[in-house]
Design an enzyme around this catalytic site. Structure first.
Site, PDB file in Angstrom:
ATOM      1  N   THR A 220    -107.165  -0.867  69.590  1.00  0.00           N
ATOM      2  CA  THR A 220    -107.506  -0.057  68.415  1.00  0.00           C
ATOM      3  C   THR A 220    -106.920  -0.698  67.165  1.00  0.00           C
ATOM      4  O   THR A 220    -105.722  -0.973  67.117  1.00  0.00           O
ATOM      5  CB  THR A 220    -106.923   1.371  68.583  1.00  0.00           C
ATOM      6  N   CYS A 306     -80.108 -17.258  63.259  1.00  0.00           N
ATOM      7  CA  CYS A 306     -79.160 -16.552  64.115  1.00  0.00           C
ATOM      8  C   CYS A 306     -79.829 -15.974  65.350  1.00  0.00           C
ATOM      9  O   CYS A 306     -79.383 -14.997  65.915  1.00  0.00           O
ATOM     10  CB  CYS A 306     -78.457 -15.447  63.340  1.00  0.00           C
TER      11      CYS A 306
END
Ligand code: PMP
Length: 384
Positions: A220, A306
């Site tokens: 959808t 990170c």
């Protein structure tokens, strides 16, 4: 305390005009566009089709060439997987400064081409890497860390000549520099709404139909996201020139302040051929790992990724020849639509104070730097 947001390459605040366009599709126009048998579904389907036409017009494409996705990561992946399934075992060529969503997907089957220290890949080197058996070339329009613009048209021409598909990740560039697929010979183009003052979770994959390809994306559709994406892109295109001039003025001001307040400031990548709102600089003589925590009150990106929890230097900065230490001692400023001169001045003050502080701790001596003696206060990464 007011916080200053200068990380507009990571994501952007949704423009209130975009929110206004989206809101009805959370409320009264909540239909599923696949349920066209009734007006609720039809209304939603009409909104998606209007968005498709608007996005296509913004990049010179046909509406049927626009696939709505959840964002650029999915768009990049769909394009790579489309080639992998139509040409199993095909080789891939990618620049070393592509986004991780590309590099990780092609790892082990790609020839990777490094740019020079100026952060721009050489079109001739890309073409040379296109050995027989190559099915896809990935080259971004502009880099999302150092902002440098890549030679897409030249690489696209080489791809055309060799019958190789070109995937362009335009996530950092779209809406910021002019882009028209009638002029630039890309086969796939990927971008995301949340980098252009639109919502997260909505993106585009353009698929050139003349090449006989089509990519399906089941499920959808995210109707409010798609409506927001189209509005966001239309606003960027309409306001691009004035916005670019404003971004450039803010960037010039920021760099001017940093380099008059500090010695040993160097720009990573070539300054001129880059996105107007990007500035990526490194500071000599500091332990960069301590820098991010000292920048209270401003949001910028460090030269570290990170993803693993530990600070790893950015693959882009390493690819353009920075050492690990230089990459970690770098900051990326992403100036955006909602920034002001005041933001830039405050950010410069905070960064200058943090760098001075770190240098005092580390015994840095003003005037002791190579860049001070040879290049004046601000050097450019061409000198790397
Ligand atoms: N490509 C580039 C150049 C990006 O900067 C980003 C976002 N950091 C992506 C792809 C991924 O986009 P998204 O967040 O929409 O998946």
């Amino acid at each position: 305390m007011d916080r200053v947001y200068l990380d507009n390459h990571a994501t952007t605040r949704v423009d209130p005009r975009v929110i206004d366009a989206m809101l009805p599709y959370f409320g009264e126009r909540f239909g599923n566009p696949s349920s066209r048998a009734h007006p609720f579904g039809q209304e939603a389907a009409d909104a998606v089709e209007a968005a498709r036409e608007s996005v296509a017009a913004a990049i010179g494409a046909e509406p049927r060439e626009i696939v709505f996705t959840s964002g650029a990561t999915e768009s990049n992946r769909l394009a790579i997987d489309a080639i992998a399934s139509s040409r199993p075992g095909a080789r891939i060529v990618a620049s070393a400064i592509e986004h991780k969503s590309i590099l990780e997907r092609v790892a082990g089957r790609a020839a990777v081409v490094r740019p020079g220290t100026h952060g721009i890949v050489d079109a001739g080197e890309m073409a040379e890497a296109m050995a027989p058996g190559t099915g896809l070339v990935a080259l971004m329009a502009a880099n999302n860390e150092i902002g440098t613009l890549q030679p897409l048209e030249e690489v696209g021409r080489a791809c055309r000549a060799k019958g190789i598909a070109l995937l362009c990740d335009a996530t950092a560039a779209i809406g910021r520099i002019p882009f028209d697929v009638r002029r630039v010979p890309v086969d796939f183009l990927a971008f995301s709404a949340h980098k252009i003052y639109g919502p997260k979770g909505a993106g585009v994959l353009y698929v050139r139909s003349a090449a006989g390809r089509s990519v399906a994306r089941p499920g959808t559709p995210n109707v409010p996201g798609i409506v927001g994406l189209a509005r966001a892109l239309a606003l960027c295109v309409a306001e691009r020139e004035s916005e670019a001039a404003r971004m450039l003025a803010l960037r010039t001001r920021l760099l001017g302040r940093l380099s008059s307040g500090l010695a040993g400031v160097a720009v990573n990548g070539e300054l001129e051929r880059r996105l107007p709102g990007n500035l990526n600089v490194r500071f000599d003589g500091i332990d960069g790992r301590a820098l991010p925590v000292m920048l209270e009150g401003i949001a910028v990106s460090s030269g570290a990724a990170c993803s693993t929890g530990a600070a790893e230097p950015s693959h882009v900065l390493l690819a353009i020849g920075c050492s690990r230490e230089q990459a970690l001692a770098s900051l990326r400023f992403g100036i955006g639509r909602f920034n002001t001169e005041n933001d830039v001045d405050r950010a410069a003050d905070i960064v200058i104070a943090a760098v001075r502080n770190l240098r005092d701790q580390g015994g840095f001596r003003r005037g002791s730097l190579e860049s001070d003696r040879v290049l004046g206060k601000t050097s450019h990464a061409d000198s790397l």
